[in-house]
Design a protein around this motif. Structure first.
Motif, PDB file in Angstrom:
ATOM      1  N   GLY A 165      39.970  -7.094  24.922  1.00 54.66           N
ATOM      2  CA  GLY A 165      41.364  -7.460  24.419  1.00 54.66           C
ATOM      3  C   GLY A 165      41.248  -7.775  22.965  1.00 54.66           C
ATOM      4  O   GLY A 165      42.337  -7.506  22.159  1.00 54.66           O
ATOM      5  N   LEU A 166      40.059  -7.636  22.393  1.00 53.57           N
ATOM      6  CA  LEU A 166      39.863  -7.994  21.008  1.00 53.57           C
ATOM      7  C   LEU A 166      39.663  -6.731  20.014  1.00 53.57           C
ATOM      8  O   LEU A 166      38.971  -5.971  20.419  1.00 53.57           O
ATOM      9  CB  LEU A 166      38.720  -9.213  20.445  1.00 53.57           C
ATOM     10  CG  LEU A 166      38.752 -10.339  21.329  1.00 53.57           C
ATOM     11  CD1 LEU A 166      37.612 -11.268  21.011  1.00 53.57           C
ATOM     12  CD2 LEU A 166      39.979 -11.330  20.882  1.00 53.57           C
ATOM     13  N   MET A 167      40.679  -6.507  19.202  1.00 49.95           N
ATOM     14  CA  MET A 167      40.571  -5.355  18.447  1.00 49.95           C
ATOM     15  C   MET A 167      40.123  -5.245  17.310  1.00 49.95           C
ATOM     16  O   MET A 167      40.106  -4.322  16.361  1.00 49.95           O
ATOM     17  CB  MET A 167      42.394  -4.751  18.426  1.00 49.95           C
ATOM     18  CG  MET A 167      42.625  -4.201  20.107  1.00 49.95           C
ATOM     19  SD  MET A 167      41.942  -2.684  20.531  1.00 49.95           S
ATOM     20  CE  MET A 167      41.003  -3.672  21.897  1.00 49.95           C
ATOM     21  N   GLU A 168      39.139  -6.174  17.082  1.00 54.03           N
ATOM     22  CA  GLU A 168      38.358  -5.972  15.653  1.00 54.03           C
ATOM     23  C   GLU A 168      37.038  -6.269  15.967  1.00 54.03           C
ATOM     24  O   GLU A 168      36.703  -7.432  16.532  1.00 54.03           O
ATOM     25  CB  GLU A 168      39.091  -7.094  14.553  1.00 54.03           C
ATOM     26  CG  GLU A 168      40.560  -6.877  14.043  1.00 54.03           C
ATOM     27  CD  GLU A 168      40.981  -7.533  12.949  1.00 54.03           C
ATOM     28  OE1 GLU A 168      40.230  -8.099  12.286  1.00 54.03           O
ATOM     29  OE2 GLU A 168      42.257  -7.787  12.706  1.00 54.03           O
ATOM     30  N   GLU A 169      36.116  -5.696  15.528  1.00 56.81           N
ATOM     31  CA  GLU A 169      34.554  -5.889  15.523  1.00 56.81           C
ATOM     32  C   GLU A 169      34.363  -7.467  15.224  1.00 56.81           C
ATOM     33  O   GLU A 169      33.321  -8.102  15.745  1.00 56.81           O
ATOM     34  CB  GLU A 169      33.830  -4.940  14.989  1.00 56.81           C
ATOM     35  CG  GLU A 169      32.572  -4.989  15.093  1.00 56.81           C
ATOM     36  CD  GLU A 169      31.906  -4.752  16.326  1.00 56.81           C
ATOM     37  OE1 GLU A 169      30.748  -5.208  16.285  1.00 56.81           O
ATOM     38  OE2 GLU A 169      32.482  -4.739  17.404  1.00 56.81           O
ATOM     39  N   ILE A 170      34.896  -8.029  14.103  1.00 51.39           N
ATOM     40  CA  ILE A 170      34.504  -9.165  13.741  1.00 51.39           C
ATOM     41  C   ILE A 170      35.008 -10.404  14.649  1.00 51.39           C
ATOM     42  O   ILE A 170      34.214 -11.272  14.825  1.00 51.39           O
ATOM     43  CB  ILE A 170      35.010  -9.580  12.158  1.00 51.39           C
ATOM     44  CG1 ILE A 170      34.496 -10.934  11.746  1.00 51.39           C
ATOM     45  CG2 ILE A 170      36.501  -9.614  12.212  1.00 51.39           C
ATOM     46  CD1 ILE A 170      32.820 -10.623  11.336  1.00 51.39           C
ATOM     47  N   GLN A 171      36.126  -9.937  15.384  1.00 47.69           N
ATOM     48  CA  GLN A 171      36.576 -10.781  16.365  1.00 47.69           C
ATOM     49  C   GLN A 171      35.478 -10.725  17.565  1.00 47.69           C
ATOM     50  O   GLN A 171      35.429 -12.000  18.191  1.00 47.69           O
ATOM     51  CB  GLN A 171      37.686 -10.631  16.732  1.00 47.69           C
ATOM     52  CG  GLN A 171      39.095 -10.849  15.664  1.00 47.69           C
ATOM     53  CD  GLN A 171      40.394 -10.330  16.264  1.00 47.69           C
ATOM     54  OE1 GLN A 171      40.315  -9.258  17.047  1.00 47.69           O
ATOM     55  NE2 GLN A 171      41.448 -10.887  15.809  1.00 47.69           N
ATOM     56  N   ARG A 172      35.221  -9.863  17.700  1.00 46.44           N
ATOM     57  CA  ARG A 172      34.480  -9.588  19.156  1.00 46.44           C
ATOM     58  C   ARG A 172      32.746 -10.351  18.753  1.00 46.44           C
ATOM     59  O   ARG A 172      32.308 -11.004  19.631  1.00 46.44           O
ATOM     60  CB  ARG A 172      34.127  -8.099  19.253  1.00 46.44           C
ATOM     61  CG  ARG A 172      35.207  -7.678  19.946  1.00 46.44           C
ATOM     62  CD  ARG A 172      35.026  -5.969  20.567  1.00 46.44           C
ATOM     63  NE  ARG A 172      34.767  -5.074  19.517  1.00 46.44           N
ATOM     64  CZ  ARG A 172      35.638  -4.445  18.950  1.00 46.44           C
ATOM     65  NH1 ARG A 172      36.921  -4.623  19.276  1.00 46.44           N
ATOM     66  NH2 ARG A 172      35.223  -3.555  18.168  1.00 46.44           N
ATOM     67  N   GLN A 173      32.398 -10.213  17.550  1.00 42.35           N
ATOM     68  CA  GLN A 173      31.135 -10.767  17.046  1.00 42.35           C
ATOM     69  C   GLN A 173      31.322 -12.177  17.274  1.00 42.35           C
ATOM     70  O   GLN A 173      30.498 -13.129  17.600  1.00 42.35           O
ATOM     71  CB  GLN A 173      30.889 -10.276  15.622  1.00 42.35           C
ATOM     72  CG  GLN A 173      30.245  -8.660  15.760  1.00 42.35           C
ATOM     73  CD  GLN A 173      29.943  -8.311  14.138  1.00 42.35           C
ATOM     74  OE1 GLN A 173      30.448  -9.134  13.247  1.00 42.35           O
ATOM     75  NE2 GLN A 173      29.403  -7.355  14.254  1.00 42.35           N
ATOM     76  N   GLU A 174      32.465 -12.782  16.763  1.00 40.11           N
ATOM     77  CA  GLU A 174      32.810 -14.535  16.598  1.00 40.11           C
ATOM     78  C   GLU A 174      32.603 -14.831  17.950  1.00 40.11           C
ATOM     79  O   GLU A 174      32.114 -15.825  18.219  1.00 40.11           O
ATOM     80  CB  GLU A 174      33.826 -14.594  15.571  1.00 40.11           C
ATOM     81  CG  GLU A 174      33.644 -14.570  14.177  1.00 40.11           C
ATOM     82  CD  GLU A 174      32.829 -15.535  13.675  1.00 40.11           C
ATOM     83  OE1 GLU A 174      32.391 -16.494  14.282  1.00 40.11           O
ATOM     84  OE2 GLU A 174      32.262 -14.992  12.549  1.00 40.11           O
ATOM     85  N   TYR A 175      33.190 -13.827  19.052  1.00 45.07           N
ATOM     86  CA  TYR A 175      33.405 -14.534  20.453  1.00 45.07           C
ATOM     87  C   TYR A 175      32.125 -14.536  21.029  1.00 45.07           C
ATOM     88  O   TYR A 175      31.851 -15.529  21.630  1.00 45.07           O
ATOM     89  CB  TYR A 175      34.274 -13.398  21.081  1.00 45.07           C
ATOM     90  CG  TYR A 175      34.576 -13.745  22.493  1.00 45.07           C
ATOM     91  CD1 TYR A 175      35.846 -14.393  22.769  1.00 45.07           C
ATOM     92  CD2 TYR A 175      33.711 -13.477  23.626  1.00 45.07           C
ATOM     93  CE1 TYR A 175      36.374 -14.783  24.144  1.00 45.07           C
ATOM     94  CE2 TYR A 175      33.963 -13.834  24.931  1.00 45.07           C
ATOM     95  CZ  TYR A 175      35.308 -14.461  25.023  1.00 45.07           C
ATOM     96  OH  TYR A 175      35.694 -14.975  26.501  1.00 45.07           O
ATOM     97  N   LEU A 176      31.142 -13.599  20.873  1.00 43.96           N
ATOM     98  CA  LEU A 176      29.882 -13.712  21.447  1.00 43.96           C
ATOM     99  C   LEU A 176      28.888 -14.617  20.714  1.00 43.96           C
ATOM    100  O   LEU A 176      28.153 -15.091  21.274  1.00 43.96           O
ATOM    101  CB  LEU A 176      29.184 -12.139  21.096  1.00 43.96           C
ATOM    102  CG  LEU A 176      29.671 -11.052  21.959  1.00 43.96           C
ATOM    103  CD1 LEU A 176      29.206  -9.754  21.540  1.00 43.96           C
ATOM    104  CD2 LEU A 176      29.646 -11.343  23.359  1.00 43.96           C
ATOM    105  N   LYS A 177      29.379 -14.815  19.440  1.00 48.86           N
ATOM    106  CA  LYS A 177      28.625 -15.938  18.693  1.00 48.86           C
ATOM    107  C   LYS A 177      28.904 -17.198  19.366  1.00 48.86           C
ATOM    108  O   LYS A 177      27.767 -18.239  19.757  1.00 48.86           O
ATOM    109  CB  LYS A 177      28.840 -15.829  17.089  1.00 48.86           C
ATOM    110  CG  LYS A 177      28.108 -17.007  16.240  1.00 48.86           C
ATOM    111  CD  LYS A 177      28.137 -16.582  14.915  1.00 48.86           C
ATOM    112  CE  LYS A 177      29.411 -17.479  14.154  1.00 48.86           C
ATOM    113  NZ  LYS A 177      29.665 -17.378  13.040  1.00 48.86           N
TER     114      LYS A 177
END
Length: 211
Positions: A165-177
């Motif tokens: 549901g995260l539509m920005e790659e930087i948001q997905r990266q921060e989530y995984l981090k």
């Protein structure tokens, strides 16, 4: 932009770019896949969590029909195209056993950080080393995205769906981090605990503490 697509709800999360092999055996989905093959159409997999069909899913294209069985069952290869959001489920379609949905396609912003991505890759490999598992990402590090490693960091199904549901790659990266920051210390502690348990009962070669 909205579109009508046939849907194949499953208790998984599929990401854009992901290759997914499926064995098709239910009559309604044999019909769905045959329709997509005949008309060169994609289909959608919305994620099912706790027996609930969620609004987010991924559109897939059929890349290969690997085998067709005598009873009409099929082995197919598919690939994720893009994320969709269900606006309305159409449960009954004329002369069809499967359902469909009217969907929209949210803009997916590819604004990731190469530096953060490399750290995520390194942390993921560290996690695999601790767990003594071997994973091949099949792409060079420079070509990997959050989607490519999301299934390899120990996310729950709910967490995988949240990432979808995260539509920005930087948001997905921060989530995984954030996830790896929590998980890695726990894994390292478990490895240390395992070593301690294995040492118990053995002769120990320890230096005395100098008071």
């Amino acid at each position: 932009m909205t579109n009508f697509i046939p849907i194949f709800p499953l208790a998984i999360v599929v990401y854009p770019g992901e290759a997914l092999n499926l064995h098709i055996f239910e009559p309604r989905y044999k019909q769905l896949i045959q329709y997509c093959i005949d008309n060169k159409k994609p289909f959608g997999i919305p994620s099912v969590i706790n027996n609930h069909v969620n609004e987010m899913g991924t559109l897939l294209e059929i890349t290969e029909v690997s085998k067709v069985y005598d009873n009409g069952e099929m082995d197919i290869k598919t690939k994720g195209i893009k994320v969709f959001r269900i606006l309305e489920v159409v449960k009954e379609l004329p002369d069809k056993l499967y359902s469909g949905a009217i969907v929209s396609y949210p803009e997916n912003i590819r604004n990731g950080s190469k530096k953060i991505m490399q750290k995520l890759i390194d942390s993921t490999r560290q996690l695999h080393e601790t767990l003594k598992v071997s994973k091949d990402f099949k792409e060079a590090d420079a070509d990997l995205t959050s989607y490519a490693i999301a299934h390899h960091v120990g996310l729950s199904l709910q967490q995988e769906y949240e990432l979808l549901g995260l539509m920005e790659e930087i948001q997905r990266q921060e989530y995984l981090k954030r996830h790896l920051k929590k998980v890695l210390p726990v894994m390292n502690q478990m490895e240390t605990l395992k070593d301690r348990i294995q040492l118990n009962g053995h002769f120990k070669n320890l230096e005395g503490f100098d008071i």
